[in-house]
Design a protein around this motif. Structure first.
Motif, PDB file in Angstrom:
ATOM      1  N   LYS A   1      44.360  18.014  36.621  1.00 36.18           N
ATOM      2  CA  LYS A   1      43.182  18.486  35.899  1.00 36.18           C
ATOM      3  C   LYS A   1      42.551  17.308  35.171  1.00 36.18           C
ATOM      4  N   LEU A   2      41.230  17.238  35.220  1.00 37.10           N
ATOM      5  CA  LEU A   2      40.520  16.125  34.609  1.00 37.10           C
ATOM      6  C   LEU A   2      39.515  16.631  33.589  1.00 37.10           C
ATOM      7  N   ILE A   3      39.368  15.842  32.543  1.00 37.57           N
ATOM      8  CA  ILE A   3      38.339  16.120  31.548  1.00 37.57           C
ATOM      9  C   ILE A   3      37.481  14.860  31.463  1.00 37.57           C
ATOM     10  N   ALA A   4      36.186  15.021  31.670  1.00 40.48           N
ATOM     11  CA  ALA A   4      35.282  13.880  31.639  1.00 40.48           C
ATOM     12  C   ALA A   4      34.223  14.110  30.570  1.00 40.48           C
TER      13      ALA A   4
ATOM     14  N   MET B   1      41.534   0.758  44.124  1.00 37.11           N
ATOM     15  CA  MET B   1      42.534   1.807  43.987  1.00 37.11           C
ATOM     16  C   MET B   1      41.894   3.153  44.285  1.00 37.11           C
ATOM     17  N   LYS B   2      42.549   3.948  45.102  1.00 35.54           N
ATOM     18  CA  LYS B   2      42.026   5.262  45.441  1.00 35.54           C
ATOM     19  C   LYS B   2      42.425   6.274  44.382  1.00 35.54           C
ATOM     20  N   PHE B   3      41.618   7.308  44.259  1.00 36.72           N
ATOM     21  CA  PHE B   3      41.904   8.380  43.308  1.00 36.72           C
ATOM     22  C   PHE B   3      42.230   9.646  44.095  1.00 36.72           C
ATOM     23  N   LEU B   4      43.310  10.305  43.707  1.00 37.55           N
ATOM     24  CA  LEU B   4      43.743  11.513  44.398  1.00 37.55           C
ATOM     25  C   LEU B   4      44.115  12.550  43.348  1.00 37.55           C
ATOM     26  N   ASP B   5      43.529  13.742  43.441  1.00 37.40           N
ATOM     27  CA  ASP B   5      43.817  14.766  42.436  1.00 37.40           C
ATOM     28  C   ASP B   5      44.449  16.026  43.016  1.00 37.40           C
ATOM     29  N   LEU B   6      44.811  16.026  44.314  1.00 42.62           N
ATOM     30  CA  LEU B   6      45.481  17.164  44.932  1.00 42.62           C
ATOM     31  C   LEU B   6      46.444  16.629  45.992  1.00 42.62           C
ATOM     32  N   ALA B   7      47.685  17.081  45.933  1.00 40.87           N
ATOM     33  CA  ALA B   7      48.687  16.590  46.879  1.00 40.87           C
ATOM     34  C   ALA B   7      49.626  17.725  47.261  1.00 40.87           C
ATOM     35  N   LYS B   8      49.999  17.752  48.547  1.00 37.78           N
ATOM     36  CA  LYS B   8      50.956  18.726  49.069  1.00 37.78           C
ATOM     37  C   LYS B   8      52.294  18.036  49.219  1.00 37.78           C
ATOM     38  N   VAL B   9      53.357  18.663  48.675  1.00 37.53           N
ATOM     39  CA  VAL B   9      54.673  18.033  48.644  1.00 37.53           C
ATOM     40  C   VAL B   9      55.711  19.027  49.150  1.00 37.53           C
ATOM     41  N   TYR B  10      56.628  18.546  49.993  1.00 35.82           N
ATOM     42  CA  TYR B  10      57.749  19.348  50.481  1.00 35.82           C
ATOM     43  C   TYR B  10      58.998  18.929  49.708  1.00 35.82           C
ATOM     44  N   ILE B  11      59.688  19.889  49.109  1.00 34.17           N
ATOM     45  CA  ILE B  11      60.873  19.569  48.327  1.00 34.17           C
ATOM     46  C   ILE B  11      62.055  20.409  48.811  1.00 34.17           C
ATOM     47  N   ARG B  12      63.260  19.874  48.567  1.00 35.15           N
ATOM     48  CA  ARG B  12      64.476  20.623  48.870  1.00 35.15           C
ATOM     49  C   ARG B  12      65.560  20.182  47.897  1.00 35.15           C
TER      50      ARG B  12
ATOM     51  N   GLU C   1      58.515  15.391  36.087  1.00 33.95           N
ATOM     52  CA  GLU C   1      58.481  14.850  34.735  1.00 33.95           C
ATOM     53  C   GLU C   1      57.132  14.210  34.477  1.00 33.95           C
ATOM     54  N   CYS C   2      56.575  14.481  33.308  1.00 36.32           N
ATOM     55  CA  CYS C   2      55.271  13.957  32.920  1.00 36.32           C
ATOM     56  C   CYS C   2      55.461  12.599  32.244  1.00 36.32           C
ATOM     57  N   VAL C   3      54.816  11.562  32.757  1.00 38.49           N
ATOM     58  CA  VAL C   3      54.981  10.212  32.228  1.00 38.49           C
ATOM     59  C   VAL C   3      53.627   9.615  31.860  1.00 38.49           C
ATOM     60  N   VAL C   4      53.673   8.610  30.999  1.00 36.29           N
ATOM     61  CA  VAL C   4      52.470   7.883  30.589  1.00 36.29           C
ATOM     62  C   VAL C   4      52.259   6.730  31.565  1.00 36.29           C
ATOM     63  N   GLY C   5      51.025   6.356  31.767  1.00 32.82           N
ATOM     64  CA  GLY C   5      50.732   5.210  32.615  1.00 32.82           C
ATOM     65  C   GLY C   5      50.230   5.577  33.996  1.00 32.82           C
ATOM     66  N   LEU C   6      50.289   6.827  34.364  1.00 30.46           N
ATOM     67  CA  LEU C   6      49.748   7.259  35.653  1.00 30.46           C
ATOM     68  C   LEU C   6      48.449   8.025  35.405  1.00 30.46           C
ATOM     69  N   ASN C   7      47.502   7.868  36.300  1.00 24.82           N
ATOM     70  CA  ASN C   7      46.254   8.625  36.175  1.00 24.82           C
ATOM     71  C   ASN C   7      45.806   9.216  37.504  1.00 24.82           C
ATOM     72  N   THR C   8      46.646   9.134  38.512  1.00 25.38           N
ATOM     73  CA  THR C   8      46.306   9.681  39.817  1.00 25.38           C
ATOM     74  C   THR C   8      47.582  10.097  40.547  1.00 25.38           C
TER      75      THR C   8
END
Length: 181
Positions: free
Chosen positions: A157-160, A1-12, A48-55
């Protein structure tokens, strides 16, 4: 599984539906008058912030999120359908940034927290709204309000927590002093 911490999104967000110009015409009603309904509201884009996602890997392959437009008004005072909202499900600790990547719109840090990124346009008024005592048969209606189109960035944001193990006098404190501030 890849980890991604920055994403660009187009919304309308969705455009509101147009109001209707309609008149009541029935056989035994002599002066029916206007009965054009309002247009439906456009859909909004909500994070919306949900549980179960980490990336943010879900936003790597799908960057376009468009909400539905509102339906037009109809005769017999029928309001148009409301457009469906689009919900972006993001993990805990996600920041939503504006296009310049510096302005923080919101910080989602609690489960179930939501934020409206782009509100849908209002529906236009039908000719029933423009009826007055001097103008009892208006022939005008408003178009719907245009939706909002924008580009946003999602940053996680990550805390390690890290621990150092080693023999006494092995240089653990020296290493920490050299690498941290």
């Amino acid at each position: 599984m890849k980890f991604l911490d920055l994403a660009k999104v187009y919304i309308r967000s969705g455009t509101g539906g147009a109001g209707a110009v309609s008149f009541r015409r029935e056989k035994f009603i002599e002066y029916g008058g206007p009965d054009g309904g309002d247009g439906g509201h456009g859909g909004s884009v909500i994070a919306e912030c949900v549980v179960g996602l980490n990336t943010l890997i879900d936003f790597r392959y799908r960057q376009l999120f468009f909400a539905k437009n509102g339906g037009p008004g109809m005769g017999q005072q029928r309001t148009g359908a409301r457009g469906d909202d689009v919900i972006l499900r993001v993990p805990l600790g996600t920041e939503i940034l504006d296009e310049d990547q510096e302005t923080v719109l919101t910080d989602l840090d609690e489960t179930g927290q939501s934020f409206v990124i782009a509100k849908g346009g209002n529906g236009g008024f039908g000719n029933l709204h423009f009826k007055t005592s001097t103008n009892q048969a208006p022939r005008r209606a408003n178009p719907g309000q245009v939706g909002i189109e924008r580009t946003i960035w999602l940053r996680l944001k990550l805390i390690a927590d890290a621990g150092l193990l080693g023999l006494p006098n092995a240089g653990k404190s020296t290493f920490l002093a050299a690498t941290s501030n």
